[in-house]
Design a protein around this motif. Structure first.
Motif, PDB file in Angstrom:
ATOM      1  N   CYS A 253       0.959  -1.165   0.079  1.00  0.00           N
ATOM      2  CA  CYS A 253       0.033  -0.103  -0.090  1.00  0.00           C
ATOM      3  C   CYS A 253       1.016   1.174   0.020  1.00  0.00           C
ATOM      4  CB  CYS A 253      -0.878  -0.092   1.274  1.00  0.00           C
ATOM      5  SG  CYS A 253      -2.247  -1.194   1.405  1.00  0.00           S
ATOM      6  N   ASN A 254       0.510   2.278  -0.605  1.00  0.00           N
ATOM      7  CA  ASN A 254       1.207   3.597  -0.756  1.00  0.00           C
ATOM      8  C   ASN A 254      -0.071   4.503  -0.119  1.00  0.00           C
ATOM      9  OD1 ASN A 254       3.327   2.515  -1.926  1.00  0.00           O
ATOM     10  ND2 ASN A 254       2.604   2.859  -4.008  1.00  0.00           N
ATOM     11  N   PHE A 255       0.658   5.361   0.959  1.00  0.00           N
ATOM     12  CA  PHE A 255      -0.145   6.371   1.125  1.00  0.00           C
ATOM     13  C   PHE A 255       0.856   7.529   1.290  1.00  0.00           C
ATOM     14  CE2 PHE A 255      -1.854   2.723   3.229  1.00  0.00           C
ATOM     15  CZ  PHE A 255      -3.059   2.869   3.193  1.00  0.00           C
ATOM     16  N   PRO A 256       0.682   8.474   0.143  1.00  0.00           N
ATOM     17  CA  PRO A 256       1.576   9.415   0.161  1.00  0.00           C
ATOM     18  C   PRO A 256       0.971  10.588   0.943  1.00  0.00           C
ATOM     19  CG  PRO A 256       0.226   9.410  -2.029  1.00  0.00           C
ATOM     20  CD  PRO A 256      -0.166   8.099  -0.983  1.00  0.00           C
ATOM     21  N   VAL A 257       1.805  11.135   2.062  1.00  0.00           N
ATOM     22  CA  VAL A 257       1.400  12.200   2.957  1.00  0.00           C
ATOM     23  C   VAL A 257       2.347  13.405   2.625  1.00  0.00           C
ATOM     24  CG1 VAL A 257       0.247  10.656   4.252  1.00  0.00           C
ATOM     25  CG2 VAL A 257       3.064  11.060   4.328  1.00  0.00           C
ATOM     26  N   ARG A 258       2.292  14.394   3.204  1.00  0.00           N
ATOM     27  CA  ARG A 258       2.966  15.667   3.361  1.00  0.00           C
ATOM     28  C   ARG A 258       3.059  15.868   4.876  1.00  0.00           C
ATOM     29  NH1 ARG A 258       1.061  21.094   1.178  1.00  0.00           N
ATOM     30  NH2 ARG A 258       2.240  22.427   2.645  1.00  0.00           N
ATOM     31  N   TYR A 259       4.468  16.041   5.219  1.00  0.00           N
ATOM     32  CA  TYR A 259       4.858  16.253   6.643  1.00  0.00           C
ATOM     33  C   TYR A 259       4.411  17.864   6.670  1.00  0.00           C
ATOM     34  CZ  TYR A 259       7.090  16.835  11.054  1.00  0.00           C
ATOM     35  OH  TYR A 259       7.318  16.985  12.447  1.00  0.00           O
ATOM     36  N   LEU A 260       3.507  18.049   8.006  1.00  0.00           N
ATOM     37  CA  LEU A 260       3.352  19.806   7.920  1.00  0.00           C
ATOM     38  C   LEU A 260       4.171  20.110   9.181  1.00  0.00           C
ATOM     39  CD1 LEU A 260      -0.502  19.572   7.624  1.00  0.00           C
ATOM     40  CD2 LEU A 260       0.896  20.400   6.166  1.00  0.00           C
ATOM     41  N   GLY A 261       4.333  19.245  10.353  1.00  0.00           N
ATOM     42  CA  GLY A 261       4.918  19.610  11.426  1.00  0.00           C
ATOM     43  C   GLY A 261       4.283  18.902  12.572  1.00  0.00           C
ATOM     44  N   LEU A 262       4.546  19.221  13.900  1.00  0.00           N
ATOM     45  CA  LEU A 262       3.856  18.688  14.945  1.00  0.00           C
ATOM     46  C   LEU A 262       3.223  19.800  15.910  1.00  0.00           C
ATOM     47  CD1 LEU A 262       5.551  18.392  18.018  1.00  0.00           C
ATOM     48  CD2 LEU A 262       7.398  17.852  16.386  1.00  0.00           C
TER      49      LEU A 262
ATOM     50  N   GLU B 202      -8.695  19.147  13.387  1.00  0.00           N
ATOM     51  CA  GLU B 202      -8.938  20.514  12.593  1.00  0.00           C
ATOM     52  C   GLU B 202      -8.069  21.669  13.386  1.00  0.00           C
ATOM     53  OE1 GLU B 202     -13.082  20.613  12.486  1.00  0.00           O
ATOM     54  OE2 GLU B 202     -13.197  19.451  10.707  1.00  0.00           O
ATOM     55  N   GLU B 203      -8.138  21.789  14.681  1.00  0.00           N
ATOM     56  CA  GLU B 203      -7.549  22.754  15.154  1.00  0.00           C
ATOM     57  C   GLU B 203      -6.316  22.835  15.414  1.00  0.00           C
ATOM     58  OE1 GLU B 203      -8.642  25.417  17.133  1.00  0.00           O
ATOM     59  OE2 GLU B 203     -10.611  24.858  16.262  1.00  0.00           O
ATOM     60  N   ALA B 204      -5.580  21.283  15.326  1.00  0.00           N
ATOM     61  CA  ALA B 204      -4.059  21.088  15.364  1.00  0.00           C
ATOM     62  C   ALA B 204      -3.735  21.556  13.730  1.00  0.00           C
ATOM     63  CB  ALA B 204      -3.781  19.668  15.272  1.00  0.00           C
ATOM     64  N   VAL B 205      -4.383  21.312  12.607  1.00  0.00           N
ATOM     65  CA  VAL B 205      -4.107  21.724  11.398  1.00  0.00           C
ATOM     66  C   VAL B 205      -3.850  23.326  11.340  1.00  0.00           C
ATOM     67  CG1 VAL B 205      -4.713  21.919   8.891  1.00  0.00           C
ATOM     68  CG2 VAL B 205      -4.688  19.683  10.184  1.00  0.00           C
ATOM     69  N   LYS B 206      -4.951  23.800  12.183  1.00  0.00           N
ATOM     70  CA  LYS B 206      -4.971  25.319  11.919  1.00  0.00           C
ATOM     71  C   LYS B 206      -3.696  26.052  12.617  1.00  0.00           C
ATOM     72  CE  LYS B 206     -10.112  26.019  11.834  1.00  0.00           C
ATOM     73  NZ  LYS B 206     -11.220  26.331  12.790  1.00  0.00           N
ATOM     74  N   LYS B 207      -3.403  25.386  13.866  1.00  0.00           N
ATOM     75  CA  LYS B 207      -2.098  25.788  14.576  1.00  0.00           C
ATOM     76  C   LYS B 207      -0.945  25.636  13.715  1.00  0.00           C
ATOM     77  CE  LYS B 207      -3.850  24.697  19.169  1.00  0.00           C
ATOM     78  NZ  LYS B 207      -3.625  23.926  20.187  1.00  0.00           N
ATOM     79  N   LEU B 208      -1.115  24.304  13.067  1.00  0.00           N
ATOM     80  CA  LEU B 208       0.469  24.208  12.209  1.00  0.00           C
ATOM     81  C   LEU B 208       0.349  25.168  10.912  1.00  0.00           C
ATOM     82  CD1 LEU B 208       0.447  20.267  11.963  1.00  0.00           C
ATOM     83  CD2 LEU B 208       2.032  21.832  12.883  1.00  0.00           C
ATOM     84  N   LYS B 209      -0.789  25.604  10.326  1.00  0.00           N
ATOM     85  CA  LYS B 209      -0.758  26.333   9.262  1.00  0.00           C
ATOM     86  C   LYS B 209      -0.186  27.812   9.961  1.00  0.00           C
ATOM     87  CE  LYS B 209      -4.094  24.400   6.367  1.00  0.00           C
ATOM     88  NZ  LYS B 209      -5.489  24.510   5.602  1.00  0.00           N
ATOM     89  N   VAL B 210      -0.712  28.284  11.043  1.00  0.00           N
ATOM     90  CA  VAL B 210      -0.276  29.536  11.686  1.00  0.00           C
ATOM     91  C   VAL B 210       1.284  29.443  11.830  1.00  0.00           C
ATOM     92  CG1 VAL B 210      -0.614  31.107  13.491  1.00  0.00           C
ATOM     93  CG2 VAL B 210      -2.563  30.147  12.608  1.00  0.00           C
ATOM     94  N   VAL B 211       1.516  28.642  12.378  1.00  0.00           N
ATOM     95  CA  VAL B 211       3.098  28.552  12.680  1.00  0.00           C
ATOM     96  C   VAL B 211       3.908  28.590  11.343  1.00  0.00           C
ATOM     97  CG1 VAL B 211       5.014  26.964  13.620  1.00  0.00           C
ATOM     98  CG2 VAL B 211       2.828  26.969  14.823  1.00  0.00           C
ATOM     99  N   SER B 212       3.358  27.750  10.514  1.00  0.00           N
ATOM    100  CA  SER B 212       4.284  27.675   9.137  1.00  0.00           C
ATOM    101  C   SER B 212       3.909  29.153   8.427  1.00  0.00           C
ATOM    102  CB  SER B 212       3.585  26.826   8.078  1.00  0.00           C
ATOM    103  OG  SER B 212       2.276  26.612   7.619  1.00  0.00           O
TER     104      SER B 212
END
Length: 76
Positions: A37-46, A59-69
Motif C-alpha cells: 500500500c502507498n499512502f503519500p503524505v506531506r509532513y506539516l510539522g507537529l 482540525e484545530e491542530a492543522v489550523k495551529k500548524l498553518k499559523v506556525v508555518s
C-alpha cells in the motif's frame, strides 16, 4: 390508470450498509496484508494536543500548524 401511476413513481434505492459490502474492500485488504500500500503524505510539522480523539482536535491542530508555518515563512 394504475400502470401509469406505478410507472411515474420513483423507487427509492435500498440502503445497504458497508458491513454488507465486503467485496468492495477486498482488494485494499489484500494489498495491506501484502505490504503493497502507498499512502503519500506531506509532513506539516507537529503540534501538542490536549485531547487524543475527535475530528475537531485534528482540525484545530492543522489550523495551529498553518499559523506556525505562515509565521515562519512570513508569507501573506
Amino acid at each position: 390508470m394504475n400502470k401509469l401511476r406505478q410507472s411515474l413513481r420513483r423507487k427509492k434505492p435500498t440502503y445497504v450498509p458497508e458491513a454488507s459490502r465486503p467485496h468492495q474492500w477486498q482488494a485494499d485488504e489484500e494489498a495491506v496484508r501484502k505490504g503493497k500500500c502507498n499512502f503519500p503524505v506531506r509532513y506539516l510539522g507537529l503540534v501538542e494536543v490536549e485531547e487524543s480523539r475527535g475530528m475537531h482536535v485534528c482540525e484545530e491542530a492543522v489550523k495551529k500548524l498553518k499559523v506556525v508555518s505562515w509565521t515562519r515563512t512570513g508569507s501573506v
